[in-house]
Design a protein around this motif. Sequence first.
Motif, PDB file in Angstrom:
ATOM      1  N   LYS A  51      -6.873  34.679  28.757  1.00 34.30           N
ATOM      2  CA  LYS A  51      -7.303  33.290  28.941  1.00 34.30           C
ATOM      3  C   LYS A  51      -6.333  32.228  29.665  1.00 34.30           C
ATOM      4  CE  LYS A  51      -9.984  33.181  24.622  1.00 34.30           C
ATOM      5  NZ  LYS A  51     -10.295  32.662  23.262  1.00 34.30           N
ATOM      6  N   VAL A  54      -1.280  29.833  27.649  1.00 38.19           N
ATOM      7  CA  VAL A  54      -1.507  29.211  26.390  1.00 38.19           C
ATOM      8  C   VAL A  54      -0.862  27.921  26.125  1.00 38.19           C
ATOM      9  CG1 VAL A  54      -1.438  29.619  23.807  1.00 38.19           C
ATOM     10  CG2 VAL A  54      -2.214  31.497  25.219  1.00 38.19           C
ATOM     11  N   VAL A  57      -2.345  25.005  28.182  1.00 44.61           N
ATOM     12  CA  VAL A  57      -3.494  24.655  27.589  1.00 44.61           C
ATOM     13  C   VAL A  57      -3.135  23.583  26.240  1.00 44.61           C
ATOM     14  CG1 VAL A  57      -5.761  25.023  26.741  1.00 44.61           C
ATOM     15  CG2 VAL A  57      -4.862  26.116  29.004  1.00 44.61           C
ATOM     16  N   ALA A  58      -2.544  24.190  25.570  1.00 45.39           N
ATOM     17  CA  ALA A  58      -2.013  23.613  24.314  1.00 45.39           C
ATOM     18  C   ALA A  58      -1.528  22.221  24.612  1.00 45.39           C
ATOM     19  CB  ALA A  58      -1.378  24.291  23.325  1.00 45.39           C
ATOM     20  N   ALA A  61      -4.251  19.746  25.570  1.00 48.27           N
ATOM     21  CA  ALA A  61      -5.088  19.554  24.494  1.00 48.27           C
ATOM     22  C   ALA A  61      -4.533  18.443  23.567  1.00 48.27           C
ATOM     23  CB  ALA A  61      -5.407  20.912  23.747  1.00 48.27           C
ATOM     24  N   VAL A 120      -3.956  18.958  17.330  1.00 52.76           N
ATOM     25  CA  VAL A 120      -4.785  19.755  18.291  1.00 52.76           C
ATOM     26  C   VAL A 120      -3.923  20.664  19.129  1.00 52.76           C
ATOM     27  CG1 VAL A 120      -6.339  19.221  20.078  1.00 52.76           C
ATOM     28  CG2 VAL A 120      -6.478  17.684  17.860  1.00 52.76           C
ATOM     29  N   ALA A 121      -2.879  20.541  19.454  1.00 54.90           N
ATOM     30  CA  ALA A 121      -1.998  21.462  20.307  1.00 54.90           C
ATOM     31  C   ALA A 121      -2.010  22.641  19.367  1.00 54.90           C
ATOM     32  CB  ALA A 121      -0.793  20.735  20.946  1.00 54.90           C
ATOM     33  N   THR A 124      -5.250  24.614  19.256  1.00 53.88           N
ATOM     34  CA  THR A 124      -5.632  25.201  20.552  1.00 53.88           C
ATOM     35  C   THR A 124      -4.753  26.279  20.489  1.00 53.88           C
ATOM     36  OG1 THR A 124      -5.900  22.943  21.546  1.00 53.88           O
ATOM     37  CG2 THR A 124      -5.525  25.028  22.927  1.00 53.88           C
ATOM     38  N   TYR A 126      -3.939  28.254  18.324  1.00 54.71           N
ATOM     39  CA  TYR A 126      -4.951  29.273  17.429  1.00 54.71           C
ATOM     40  C   TYR A 126      -6.141  29.843  17.998  1.00 54.71           C
ATOM     41  CZ  TYR A 126      -7.154  31.382  13.392  1.00 54.71           C
ATOM     42  OH  TYR A 126      -7.755  32.171  12.644  1.00 54.71           O
ATOM     43  N   ASP A 127      -6.737  28.705  18.573  1.00 54.67           N
ATOM     44  CA  ASP A 127      -8.134  29.200  19.323  1.00 54.67           C
ATOM     45  C   ASP A 127      -7.894  30.106  20.284  1.00 54.67           C
ATOM     46  OD1 ASP A 127     -10.989  28.939  19.834  1.00 54.67           O
ATOM     47  OD2 ASP A 127     -10.274  27.843  21.544  1.00 54.67           O
ATOM     48  N   MET A 128      -7.055  29.924  21.139  1.00 50.47           N
ATOM     49  CA  MET A 128      -6.881  30.774  22.480  1.00 50.47           C
ATOM     50  C   MET A 128      -6.324  32.237  21.832  1.00 50.47           C
ATOM     51  SD  MET A 128      -5.163  28.381  25.385  1.00 50.47           S
ATOM     52  CE  MET A 128      -5.791  29.794  26.678  1.00 50.47           C
TER      53      MET A 128
END
Length: 160
Positions: A51, A54, A57-58, A61, A120-121, A124, A126-128
């Motif tokens: 993706k 990471v 992106v975090a 975010a 939220v970071a 993020t 976790y999500d990725m």
Amino acid sequence: MNKLTHLDDSGQAHMVDVGDKPDSQRLGVAEAFVRMQPNTLELILQGGHKKGDVLAVARIAGIQAAKRTWELIPLCHPIMLTSVKVDITPIGDDCLRVEARCKNSGQTGVEMEALTAASVAALTIYDMCKAVDRGMSVDNLRLVEKAGGKSGDWRRDDTE
């Protein structure tokens, strides 16, 4: 005993009036920990995740979340942030520490912005990575430091 500032004398929730408070330089620092399998952390640090980056992106975010805290937390004021920094560092072979630092010059503090950015970071990350490690956990979200304002400075003395 201290009074909850978001409750009026009859116990009803309300937004605190900060209009008469003087501007001051304010700082909020929060942290969260993302625990994972060692191979997941290795994948993140080596940049091998399909993706993308990471950690980059975090960080983005977290910055976006800090700027939108007032939209997420019902009684927070919209404030002009002067700085948001999100740092993510490995702790051992199975954990990332997310630290968010928010600053402003204004009539209300930035603790909630820092906490929102850190959470939220971490989410993020976790999500990725959930596709490779569903057992990850986001732990110990907490305020580490605040500075400025009427209540003065405060620093946690039990940091990990």
